[in-house]
Design a protein around this motif. Structure first.
Motif, PDB file in Angstrom:
ATOM      1  N   GLY A  77     -24.186   6.728   4.318  1.00  0.00           N
ATOM      2  CA  GLY A  77     -24.716   7.984   4.830  1.00  0.00           C
ATOM      3  C   GLY A  77     -23.700   9.091   5.026  1.00  0.00           C
ATOM      4  N   TYR A  78     -22.410   8.822   4.711  1.00  0.00           N
ATOM      5  CA  TYR A  78     -21.438   9.906   4.827  1.00  0.00           C
ATOM      6  C   TYR A  78     -20.665  10.060   3.531  1.00  0.00           C
ATOM      7  N   LYS A  79     -20.709  11.275   3.000  1.00  0.00           N
ATOM      8  CA  LYS A  79     -19.937  11.643   1.817  1.00  0.00           C
ATOM      9  C   LYS A  79     -19.724  13.144   1.914  1.00  0.00           C
ATOM     10  N   LYS A  80     -18.504  13.590   1.650  1.00  0.00           N
ATOM     11  CA  LYS A  80     -18.190  15.008   1.831  1.00  0.00           C
ATOM     12  C   LYS A  80     -17.319  15.481   0.682  1.00  0.00           C
ATOM     13  N   GLU A  81     -17.631  16.656   0.155  1.00  0.00           N
ATOM     14  CA  GLU A  81     -16.802  17.280  -0.869  1.00  0.00           C
ATOM     15  C   GLU A  81     -16.089  18.484  -0.276  1.00  0.00           C
ATOM     16  N   LEU A  82     -14.778  18.531  -0.499  1.00  0.00           N
ATOM     17  CA  LEU A  82     -13.998  19.704  -0.128  1.00  0.00           C
ATOM     18  C   LEU A  82     -13.574  20.415  -1.415  1.00  0.00           C
ATOM     19  N   HIS A  83     -13.590  21.730  -1.375  1.00  0.00           N
ATOM     20  CA  HIS A  83     -13.189  22.540  -2.536  1.00  0.00           C
ATOM     21  C   HIS A  83     -12.123  23.521  -2.078  1.00  0.00           C
ATOM     22  N   TYR A  84     -10.979  23.504  -2.763  1.00  0.00           N
ATOM     23  CA  TYR A  84      -9.916  24.444  -2.416  1.00  0.00           C
ATOM     24  C   TYR A  84      -8.972  24.600  -3.606  1.00  0.00           C
ATOM     25  N   PRO A  85      -8.232  25.725  -3.651  1.00  0.00           N
ATOM     26  CA  PRO A  85      -7.298  25.926  -4.765  1.00  0.00           C
ATOM     27  C   PRO A  85      -5.966  25.220  -4.515  1.00  0.00           C
ATOM     28  N   VAL A  86      -5.390  24.647  -5.571  1.00  0.00           N
ATOM     29  CA  VAL A  86      -4.039  24.073  -5.522  1.00  0.00           C
ATOM     30  C   VAL A  86      -3.271  24.664  -6.702  1.00  0.00           C
ATOM     31  N   HIS A  87      -2.171  25.349  -6.402  1.00  0.00           N
ATOM     32  CA  HIS A  87      -1.379  26.033  -7.439  1.00  0.00           C
ATOM     33  C   HIS A  87      -2.273  26.925  -8.309  1.00  0.00           C
ATOM     34  N   GLY A  88      -3.216  27.617  -7.661  1.00  0.00           N
ATOM     35  CA  GLY A  88      -4.072  28.563  -8.362  1.00  0.00           C
ATOM     36  C   GLY A  88      -5.222  27.942  -9.145  1.00  0.00           C
ATOM     37  N   LYS A  89      -5.359  26.621  -9.110  1.00  0.00           N
ATOM     38  CA  LYS A  89      -6.452  25.955  -9.837  1.00  0.00           C
ATOM     39  C   LYS A  89      -7.419  25.335  -8.836  1.00  0.00           C
ATOM     40  N   PRO A  90      -8.727  25.357  -9.168  1.00  0.00           N
ATOM     41  CA  PRO A  90      -9.695  24.766  -8.236  1.00  0.00           C
ATOM     42  C   PRO A  90      -9.539  23.246  -8.164  1.00  0.00           C
ATOM     43  N   LYS A  91      -9.709  22.712  -6.971  1.00  0.00           N
ATOM     44  CA  LYS A  91      -9.642  21.262  -6.756  1.00  0.00           C
ATOM     45  C   LYS A  91     -10.851  20.840  -5.941  1.00  0.00           C
ATOM     46  N   THR A  92     -11.441  19.719  -6.316  1.00  0.00           N
ATOM     47  CA  THR A  92     -12.537  19.108  -5.568  1.00  0.00           C
ATOM     48  C   THR A  92     -12.064  17.744  -5.095  1.00  0.00           C
ATOM     49  N   VAL A  93     -12.222  17.477  -3.811  1.00  0.00           N
ATOM     50  CA  VAL A  93     -11.905  16.156  -3.283  1.00  0.00           C
ATOM     51  C   VAL A  93     -13.156  15.601  -2.614  1.00  0.00           C
ATOM     52  N   VAL A  94     -13.545  14.396  -3.023  1.00  0.00           N
ATOM     53  CA  VAL A  94     -14.720  13.733  -2.468  1.00  0.00           C
ATOM     54  C   VAL A  94     -14.234  12.635  -1.529  1.00  0.00           C
ATOM     55  N   TYR A  95     -14.747  12.641  -0.316  1.00  0.00           N
ATOM     56  CA  TYR A  95     -14.382  11.615   0.672  1.00  0.00           C
ATOM     57  C   TYR A  95     -15.595  10.800   1.089  1.00  0.00           C
ATOM     58  N   TRP A  96     -15.352   9.514   1.260  1.00  0.00           N
ATOM     59  CA  TRP A  96     -16.309   8.620   1.905  1.00  0.00           C
ATOM     60  C   TRP A  96     -15.670   8.162   3.203  1.00  0.00           C
ATOM     61  N   LEU A  97     -16.445   7.458   3.998  1.00  0.00           N
ATOM     62  CA  LEU A  97     -16.001   6.985   5.303  1.00  0.00           C
ATOM     63  C   LEU A  97     -15.964   5.467   5.283  1.00  0.00           C
ATOM     64  N   ALA A  98     -14.865   4.886   5.782  1.00  0.00           N
ATOM     65  CA  ALA A  98     -14.744   3.430   5.807  1.00  0.00           C
ATOM     66  C   ALA A  98     -14.039   2.988   7.083  1.00  0.00           C
ATOM     67  N   GLU A  99     -14.481   1.848   7.594  1.00  0.00           N
ATOM     68  CA  GLU A  99     -13.884   1.267   8.798  1.00  0.00           C
ATOM     69  C   GLU A  99     -13.072   0.033   8.397  1.00  0.00           C
ATOM     70  N   VAL A 100     -11.868  -0.116   8.972  1.00  0.00           N
ATOM     71  CA  VAL A 100     -11.125  -1.352   8.733  1.00  0.00           C
ATOM     72  C   VAL A 100     -11.809  -2.456   9.541  1.00  0.00           C
ATOM     73  N   LYS A 101     -11.986  -3.617   8.899  1.00  0.00           N
ATOM     74  CA  LYS A 101     -12.673  -4.734   9.557  1.00  0.00           C
ATOM     75  C   LYS A 101     -11.836  -5.303  10.694  1.00  0.00           C
ATOM     76  N   ASP A 102     -10.511  -5.307  10.525  1.00  0.00           N
ATOM     77  CA  ASP A 102      -9.598  -5.803  11.548  1.00  0.00           C
ATOM     78  C   ASP A 102      -8.682  -4.656  11.959  1.00  0.00           C
ATOM     79  N   CYS A 103      -8.779  -4.230  13.223  1.00  0.00           N
ATOM     80  CA  CYS A 103      -8.024  -3.039  13.645  1.00  0.00           C
ATOM     81  C   CYS A 103      -6.514  -3.272  13.646  1.00  0.00           C
ATOM     82  N   ASN A 104      -6.077  -4.513  13.452  1.00  0.00           N
ATOM     83  CA  ASN A 104      -4.634  -4.796  13.385  1.00  0.00           C
ATOM     84  C   ASN A 104      -4.128  -4.963  11.954  1.00  0.00           C
ATOM     85  N   THR A 105      -4.957  -4.631  10.969  1.00  0.00           N
ATOM     86  CA  THR A 105      -4.566  -4.748   9.569  1.00  0.00           C
ATOM     87  C   THR A 105      -3.310  -3.920   9.306  1.00  0.00           C
TER      88      THR A 105
END
Length: 148
Positions: A77-105
């Motif tokens: 249920g969570y997915k996010k796209e960020l759009h921003y320029p890098v060195h004058g060129k457009p960049k799209t970054v897609v993120y999902w959300l994940a939890e580590v199963k063991d917090c001491n990993t």
């Protein structure tokens, strides 16, 4: 053609103190780059030929933070796209959300990064200098809080 990258916003839940809210126990993983301005970011990277976006996100997380897909739970249920320029060129970054199963990993950094931190929302937003990254972290936190 926009540059395309994908990554995971990784979080863990610590044992909350009896008096604290559950959401106070959430920490986000940020990695500090070993190049450029040494900015802090979730693990992410460019899509390789023949890869789908989610495969890229998991591969980059494994390469940059040493976390295997089997050590993570992808949050539906969570997915996010960020759009921003890098060195004058457009960049799209897609993120999902994940939890580590063991917090001491253990986190094992690649040479692309020089440090990592597990941070509560407020500190994560201070480390993440870009407004769209700060907004996304707050949005993720709100999303997680709404699922409690």
């Amino acid at each position: 053609m926009a540059v395309r990258a994908c990554g995971l916003i990784i979080y863990r839940r610590l044992q909350p103190a009896p008096s604290s809210k559950v959401t106070d126990s959430i920490e986000y993983l940020l990695l500090q780059t070993s190049y450029g301005t040494h900015h802090w970011t979730p693990p992410k990277g460019h899509v390789d030929p023949g890869e789908d976006d989610l495969q890229t996100a998991f591969r980059e997380t494994q390469e940059e933070a040493g976390l295997q897909a089997s050590q993570l739970t992808l949050i539906e249920g969570y997915k996010k796209e960020l759009h921003y320029p890098v060195h004058g060129k457009p960049k799209t970054v897609v993120y999902w959300l994940a939890e580590v199963k063991d917090c001491n990993t253990e986190i094992k950094l690649s040479e692309e990064h020089q440090a990592f931190q597990w941070l509560k929302l407020e500190d994560a937003c201070k480390f993440a200098e870009y407004e769209d990254m700060q907004a996304m972290l707050k949005e993720v936190h709100q999303f997680l809080c709404s699922r409690e």
